[in-house]
Scaffold this motif. Structure first.
Motif, short mmCIF file in Angstrom:
data_model
loop_
_atom_site.label_atom_id
_atom_site.label_comp_id
_atom_site.label_asym_id
_atom_site.label_seq_id
_atom_site.Cartn_x
_atom_site.Cartn_y
_atom_site.Cartn_z
N UNK A 11 0.83 -1.20 0.00
CA UNK A 11 0.00 0.00 0.00
C UNK A 11 0.86 1.25 0.00
N UNK A 12 1.94 1.21 0.76
CA UNK A 12 2.88 2.35 0.82
C UNK A 12 3.42 2.67 -0.57
N UNK A 13 3.81 1.66 -1.31
CA UNK A 13 4.38 1.87 -2.64
C UNK A 13 3.34 2.45 -3.60
N UNK B 61 2.81 6.06 -2.80
CA UNK B 61 3.94 6.86 -3.30
C UNK B 61 3.82 7.07 -4.80
N UNK B 62 3.46 6.03 -5.52
CA UNK B 62 3.27 6.12 -6.97
C UNK B 62 2.21 7.15 -7.32
N UNK C 181 0.57 12.73 -9.18
CA UNK C 181 -0.05 14.04 -8.97
C UNK C 181 0.93 15.16 -9.25
N UNK C 182 2.19 14.93 -8.96
CA UNK C 182 3.24 15.94 -9.17
C UNK C 182 4.46 15.24 -9.79
N UNK C 183 4.43 14.94 -11.09
CA UNK C 183 5.51 14.16 -11.71
C UNK C 183 6.90 14.77 -11.54
N UNK D 104 12.07 1.40 -7.74
CA UNK D 104 11.15 0.75 -8.69
C UNK D 104 9.97 1.67 -9.01
N UNK D 105 9.39 2.26 -7.97
CA UNK D 105 8.26 3.17 -8.19
C UNK D 105 8.69 4.35 -9.06
N UNK D 106 9.83 4.93 -8.75
CA UNK D 106 10.34 6.05 -9.53
C UNK D 106 10.52 5.66 -11.01
N UNK D 107 11.09 4.50 -11.23
CA UNK D 107 11.37 4.07 -12.60
C UNK D 107 10.09 3.93 -13.41
N UNK D 108 9.05 3.34 -12.79
CA UNK D 108 7.78 3.18 -13.51
C UNK D 108 7.17 4.55 -13.81
#
Length: 234
Positions: free
Chosen positions: A93-95, A98-99, A104-106, A153-157
């Motif tokens: 859920x945390x990830x 964060x995604x 919302x603010x890329x 991983x989240x950042x990369x996606x």
């Protein structure tokens, strides 16, 4: 910088009674970045959105780098309130939270990298993630590294699937999929493995977020179970 990020006092360090607050300045900068990208943010642009001059802004914030730090922490906000639960459910859920925050603010993906001072909201996110791993048997370093891997991983996606204001190619996901399909329809002999893989692919490009996240959590679960088994066998 530390004082700007952590102080609850919005007044400038000198001069007459303030007409605006640091939060209002940061919010104006956020609005510009959301609409036009991080590169569009400047002291001059921000002043143009507020009832102050560019020179007056320097009484509140020394320069753009400090402004970006403050606006980034404000835009990130604290992690949403979620119920406690098993570490894997909490981290998943945390990830996702964060995604969605990055979507919302890329521009946050660009402004929250590298060696820099961290604000209270960003540290609250880290605290929430680390807290889910307390009692799992992982060392402090392993807990921190786990958060780094998940965040990366989240950042990369987000970077691969988001249209950034000011950096847009003008293509939607549908445009890209259609273009790729047209190319492969005429170049199948050249890319047989790609054609075969694409023929069984369904869903959006963002399915990679869930796929990668589950594999990371699978690895952590194996490590945590191994630690617990070792501890119980002592």
């Amino acid at each position: 910088m530390t004082e700007l990020l952590w102080s609850n006092q919005p007044a400038p360090s000198r001069g007459p009674k303030p007409a605006i607050t640091l939060a209002a300045i940061a919010q104006a900068a956020i609005s510009i970045a959301d609409a036009e990208g991080l590169d569009a943010v400047s002291m001059q642009r921000v002043a143009g959105e507020l009832p102050v001059t560019k020179m007056a802004l320097y009484r509140y914030v020394p320069g753009k780098s400090e402004l970006v730090a403050v606006m980034s922490d404000l835009a990130m906000g604290g992690p949403p309130e979620r119920p406690d639960g098993p570490w894997r459910d909490v981290l998943h859920t945390w990830a996702i939270d964060l995604y969605e925050g990055f979507l919302r603010h890329p521009w946050l993906v660009l402004s929250t990298i590298g060696r820099r001072l961290l604000g209270p909201n960003e540290l609250a996110w880290i605290e929430r993630g680390i807290g889910s791993l307390a009692g799992t048997g992982l060392s402090g370093g392993e807990q921190m590294d786990s958060m780094l891997v998940i965040t990366s991983h989240v950042r990369n996606i987000v970077q691969q699937s988001t249209t950034y204001p000011g950096l847009s190619t003008g293509l939607t996901e549908e445009d890209m999929q259609q273009s790729l399909a047209e190319i492969l329809s005429t170049e199948a002999a050249r890319f047989p493995h790609l054609v075969a893989a694409m023929s069984t692919t369904a869903g959006s490009e963002n399915q990679g977020l869930e796929y990668g996240l589950q594999r990371i959590l699978d690895g952590l679960e194996l490590l945590i179970n191994d630690r617990r088994a070792s501890a119980s066998g002592r």
